[in-house]
Design a protein around this motif. Structure first.
Motif, mmCIF file in Angstrom:
data_model
loop_
_atom_site.group_PDB
_atom_site.id
_atom_site.type_symbol
_atom_site.label_atom_id
_atom_site.label_comp_id
_atom_site.label_asym_id
_atom_site.label_seq_id
_atom_site.Cartn_x
_atom_site.Cartn_y
_atom_site.Cartn_z
ATOM 1 N N ALA A 226 0.836 -1.208 0.000
ATOM 2 C CA ALA A 226 0.000 0.000 0.000
ATOM 3 C C ALA A 226 0.869 1.256 0.000
ATOM 4 C CB ALA A 226 -0.909 -0.002 1.221
ATOM 5 N N THR A 227 0.734 2.067 -1.057
ATOM 6 C CA THR A 227 1.460 3.339 -1.147
ATOM 7 C C THR A 227 0.514 4.539 -1.131
ATOM 8 O OG1 THR A 227 1.446 3.214 -3.572
ATOM 9 C CG2 THR A 227 3.345 2.280 -2.431
ATOM 10 N N GLY A 228 -0.784 4.294 -1.266
ATOM 11 C CA GLY A 228 -1.782 5.370 -1.221
ATOM 12 C C GLY A 228 -3.058 4.843 -0.613
ATOM 13 N N ILE A 229 -3.534 5.473 0.450
ATOM 14 C CA ILE A 229 -4.739 5.003 1.130
ATOM 15 C C ILE A 229 -5.713 6.158 1.313
ATOM 16 C CG2 ILE A 229 -3.530 3.153 2.358
ATOM 17 C CD1 ILE A 229 -3.435 4.977 4.813
ATOM 18 N N GLY A 230 -6.996 5.810 1.495
ATOM 19 C CA GLY A 230 -8.003 6.833 1.792
ATOM 20 C C GLY A 230 -8.063 7.927 0.751
ATOM 21 N N ALA A 231 -7.941 9.176 1.224
ATOM 22 C CA ALA A 231 -8.035 10.341 0.337
ATOM 23 C C ALA A 231 -6.813 10.505 -0.543
ATOM 24 C CB ALA A 231 -8.245 11.605 1.163
ATOM 25 N N ASP A 232 -5.745 9.719 -0.299
ATOM 26 C CA ASP A 232 -4.520 9.838 -1.086
ATOM 27 C C ASP A 232 -4.487 8.899 -2.283
ATOM 28 O OD1 ASP A 232 -3.421 11.788 0.563
ATOM 29 O OD2 ASP A 232 -2.579 10.314 1.945
ATOM 30 N N THR A 233 -5.585 8.201 -2.556
ATOM 31 C CA THR A 233 -5.611 7.310 -3.711
ATOM 32 C C THR A 233 -5.972 8.080 -4.976
ATOM 33 O OG1 THR A 233 -7.952 6.753 -3.431
ATOM 34 C CG2 THR A 233 -6.347 5.380 -2.254
ATOM 35 N N THR A 234 -5.619 7.503 -6.098
ATOM 36 C CA THR A 234 -5.955 8.118 -7.383
ATOM 37 C C THR A 234 -7.455 8.267 -7.545
ATOM 38 O OG1 THR A 234 -3.959 7.220 -8.419
ATOM 39 C CG2 THR A 234 -5.753 7.866 -9.882
ATOM 40 N N LEU A 235 -8.229 7.248 -7.140
ATOM 41 C CA LEU A 235 -9.686 7.295 -7.255
ATOM 42 C C LEU A 235 -10.252 8.461 -6.448
ATOM 43 C CD1 LEU A 235 -12.353 6.037 -8.207
ATOM 44 C CD2 LEU A 235 -12.307 4.610 -6.146
ATOM 45 N N ALA A 236 -9.756 8.655 -5.218
ATOM 46 C CA ALA A 236 -10.247 9.751 -4.379
ATOM 47 C C ALA A 236 -9.935 11.100 -5.015
ATOM 48 C CB ALA A 236 -9.619 9.660 -2.990
ATOM 49 N N ARG A 237 -8.742 11.217 -5.620
ATOM 50 C CA ARG A 237 -8.382 12.483 -6.280
ATOM 51 C C ARG A 237 -9.277 12.730 -7.497
ATOM 52 N NH1 ARG A 237 -3.063 10.813 -4.785
ATOM 53 N NH2 ARG A 237 -2.749 9.759 -6.787
ATOM 54 N N ILE A 238 -9.593 11.667 -8.235
ATOM 55 C CA ILE A 238 -10.471 11.817 -9.397
ATOM 56 C C ILE A 238 -11.856 12.282 -8.959
ATOM 57 C CG2 ILE A 238 -11.654 10.566 -11.242
ATOM 58 C CD1 ILE A 238 -9.190 8.786 -11.470
ATOM 59 N N ILE A 239 -12.413 11.636 -7.930
ATOM 60 C CA ILE A 239 -13.737 12.015 -7.430
ATOM 61 C C ILE A 239 -13.735 13.479 -6.999
ATOM 62 C CG2 ILE A 239 -15.389 11.634 -5.561
ATOM 63 C CD1 ILE A 239 -14.612 8.668 -5.650
ATOM 64 N N HIS A 240 -12.702 13.888 -6.274
ATOM 65 C CA HIS A 240 -12.601 15.276 -5.813
ATOM 66 C C HIS A 240 -12.529 16.238 -6.987
ATOM 67 C CE1 HIS A 240 -11.378 18.746 -3.452
ATOM 68 N NE2 HIS A 240 -10.275 18.853 -4.171
ATOM 69 N N ARG A 241 -11.717 15.878 -7.998
ATOM 70 C CA ARG A 241 -11.558 16.766 -9.152
ATOM 71 C C ARG A 241 -12.842 16.854 -9.956
ATOM 72 N NH1 ARG A 241 -9.652 20.856 -9.756
ATOM 73 N NH2 ARG A 241 -7.558 20.204 -9.140
ATOM 74 N N VAL A 242 -13.542 15.728 -10.183
ATOM 75 C CA VAL A 242 -14.803 15.749 -10.941
ATOM 76 C C VAL A 242 -15.850 16.564 -10.193
ATOM 77 C CG1 VAL A 242 -16.701 14.342 -11.822
ATOM 78 C CG2 VAL A 242 -14.354 13.569 -12.101
#
Length: 666
Positions: A226-242
């Motif tokens: 695990a190198t990215g968890i919770g809000a630090d994942t790519t999926l979380a960043r995409i959701i935030h950006r959209v």
């Protein structure tokens, strides 16, 4: 919260209750003595004598139900209007509130109920369809994993995904969602990355590969660090950006907001003046309803939400409405060569010996020793070949000095080693009888990148590195032209001959070679001065100045890159070049829908106003047509959610792409 409570607090409870009350009112009138003497006319309350004759307890009860329907549907509208006035905003709710209250005062209970009821229905439908246009965001949230299987204390434990710690080993089994961003440390498997890149074909993963939260295993077994968890994942960043992008306003929307600030008060003044001149209160109230700019207000944001949502489903992140609108105007696209038009995985193809006292292995050994401390991407294939041939350098060079646009200078065992182009030799006064330049030119004409190797003051040879042209590069250029892009420009630090070989194979319109990072900025600015709206595609590092200068900065293969997702105007999550013309085409379709919606809204208002003054359009009819126009613009915008026929998959035809790949290796 149970179902009943959800319904009570939902969008449809108000119009349903109001509608039932209206039906009861008509039923009471019918039961009271027939429709003949109880038909509601817009003028019945004004005729006091007639009202006195026909009024009865039952008839009054019908009035009560009709007023109750208006109160149920209109109370929320009035509250919103008051709140807006407190905030010094005059909006559509105020127009409807004044019209409905006025209708009640003059006894037009049916008109008051009809106007508020239809407005409530319109609001509920508007909310429902807007939620539909935001479905891409809901789908992204839905793919977020709920649980994870981790290895703790030597045992497998299933825990909520949010409780995974950085550095833990997560197990991903067949059919399971990947709960974190991470790196595969063991195992092999096929991962479907559609939620991130928009590509439905599974990608094979093995040790060292990167995986993303929200993707799904379609086979195999992986152990992931695990190198990215919770809000630090790519999926979380995409959701935030959209989420941010769908709320961001385009220039046209900002203009319409300013326009509505003046338009709404103007409608109120028009209604007041018309009512005073004509001496007709009903006319004034009808004008208030007819002039509601509801369709105009909703026409742009619903198109932006739908357009950005469609793009997000396809692995294209557009930063906001302003960038979506600007992308529709793109007439020129600038692309880097390495990693964009080519695979970005160069390999050593040639070692030319120019010093008769040395052999191939020695030339390769000196080149590798010089590149051992270099960060240049072309150093890797030289070092890899040197290791394969058993001449890899031991240790590291003393110093490595990069010379931008020319090459590097290294200190190897007390000797100066140059590796670069002819201008590097000139700068350091290394003589060349022309053989090095001639050999470099011959290699470059074959689409290879030559580097001259000199030890102290002697040229000993030339090494050449080649990269493969991407199979979808020619198709990308062709589709950009089809999407209305007039000029596709290559900006590269490579030599002119190499750049021309790539340009010829891909159909590039204009080539700028041997550029330094600041030179790329100048070329972008020059194209802008020619009147073009330009998009720059780059990696965001050495291309940063050009990306900042371009009207639109595009990041390719941004999945897993937090910087690219957060800073690029458009981030193409996958590594599919065809996403670029798709993004531009979608932007153009979205702006076209915005314009259509504005036209529909304005034409509807003009026709209704003409109908009021010509006679025949009442408050209820006006509100019905008005709400119908709102639905039309929303449904028109929802067309953007449909998939287009154009495929974004790499072209199936092998003839063209193989020709480019086989004839030109760069």
């Amino acid at each position: 919260m149970n179902r009943f409570q959800k319904w009570v607090y939902g969008n449809w409870s108000v119009p349903v209750v109001s509608g039932v009350l209206i039906i009861i009112s008509f039923a009471v009138q019918r039961l009271a003595g027939g429709a003949a003497n109880l038909t509601i006319s817009p003028q019945w309350w004004l005729d006091a004598g007639t009202h006195a004759t026909h009024a009865s307890a039952v008839f009054t009860l019908a009035d009560v139900f009709m007023v109750a329907a208006a109160v149920v549907a209109g109370s929320g509208i009035v509250i919103k209007a008051v709140r807006a006035l407190i905030a010094r905003v005059i909006g559509i709710d105020l127009l409807v509130s004044v019209a409905a209250l006025g209708a009640v005062i003059i006894g037009n209970f049916w008109e008051a109920a009809a106007v508020t009821f239809l407005f409530a229905i319109g609001h509920a439908l508007e909310a429902a369809t807007l939620n539909k246009t935001r479905s891409a965001l809901a789908e992204l949230v839905a793919v977020a994993p709920d649980s994870a299987v981790v290895v703790r204390d030597g045992e497998q434990q299933e825990i909520p995904a949010g409780q995974v710690r950085m550095g833990e080993i997560v197990l991903v089994k067949n059919g399971a969602k990947v709960p974190v961003d991470g790196q595969v440390v063991s195992g092999t498997g096929a991962i479907e990355e559609a939620s991130i890149t928009g590509e439905s074909m599974p990608v094979e993963k093995s040790k060292g590969d990167q995986v993303f939260a929200g993707t799904v295993s379609r086979g195999g077994f992986l152990q992931v660090l695990a190198t990215g968890i919770g809000a630090d994942t790519t999926l979380a960043r995409i959701i935030h950006r959209v989420e941010e992008a769908q709320d961001a306003k385009a220039r046209t929307q900002a203009f319409m907001d300013r326009f509505s600030q003046w338009y709404t008060p103007a409608v109120m003044v028009l209604a007041l003046v018309a009512g005073l001149i004509a001496g007709d209160v009903v006319l004034a109230l009808t004008l208030l309803v007819i002039g509601c700019p509801g369709a105009l207000v909703i026409s742009i944001p619903v198109a932006i939400v739908a357009g950005i949502g469609r793009a997000a489903r396809n692995g294209i992140l557009i930063k906001g409405g302003e960038f979506l609108e600007t992308s529709a105007k793109i007439s020129a696209v600038a692309v880097d060569k390495t990693g964009t038009l080519t695979e970005g995985q160069p390999r050593l193809t040639d070692v030319v010996v120019l010093d008769p006292t040395r052999d191939r292995a020695e030339v390769l050994r000196w080149a590798a020793a010089a590149e051992a401390g270099s960060e240049h991407p072309l150093a890797r294939p030289i070092l890899e070949t040197a290791r394969e041939d058993g001449v890899a350098p031991e240790g590291i060079p003393g110093t490595v000095t990069p010379v931008p646009g020319k090459g590097i200078v290294s200190d190897v065992a007390g000797q100066r080693v140059l590796i670069g182009n002819p201008p590097l030799l000139d700068q350091y006064g290394v003589p060349d009888d022309g053989s090095a330049a001639q050999a470099a030119e011959a290699l470059a004409s074959d689409g290879k990148t030559p580097m001259i190797v000199a030890v102290d003051d002697t040229v000993i040879g030339v090494v050449a590195v080649a990269d493969q042209i991407r199979r979808d590069a020619p198709e990308m250029v062709a589709r950009l032209h089809q999407a209305g892009v007039e000029k596709v420009v290559m900006l590269t630090g490579d030599t002119r001959l190499v750049a021309e070989a790539v340009g010829k194979a891909t159909g590039i319109d204009e080539i700028h070679a041997s550029l330094l990072p600041e030179d790329k900025l100048d070329v972008v600015a020059q194209i802008q001065r020619q009147g073009h709206t330009i998009a720059m595609v780059g990696d965001g590092v050495n291309d940063a100045p050009a990306l900042a200068t371009a009207n639109i900065g595009v990041a390719m293969g941004a999945a897993g890159s937090a910087v690219a997702v957060e800073t690029a105007d458009i981030a193409l999550m996958g590594d599919n070049l065809l996403k670029l013309p798709e993004a531009i085409g979608l932007a153009k379709r979205t702006v076209s829908v915005m314009r259509q919606n504005i036209a529909i809204a304005l034409i509807t208002v003009v026709l209704l106003l003409a109908g009021v003054f010509a006679g025949g359009v009442t408050m209820s009819v006006g509100m019905l047509v008005h709400e119908a126009s709102v639905l039309v613009v929303i449904i028109n915008a929802m067309r953007l959610l449909r998939k287009t026929r154009a495929s974004t998959a790499p072209p199936k035809s092998e003839k063209t792409t193989e020709k480019g790949a086989k004839q030109v290796t760069v």
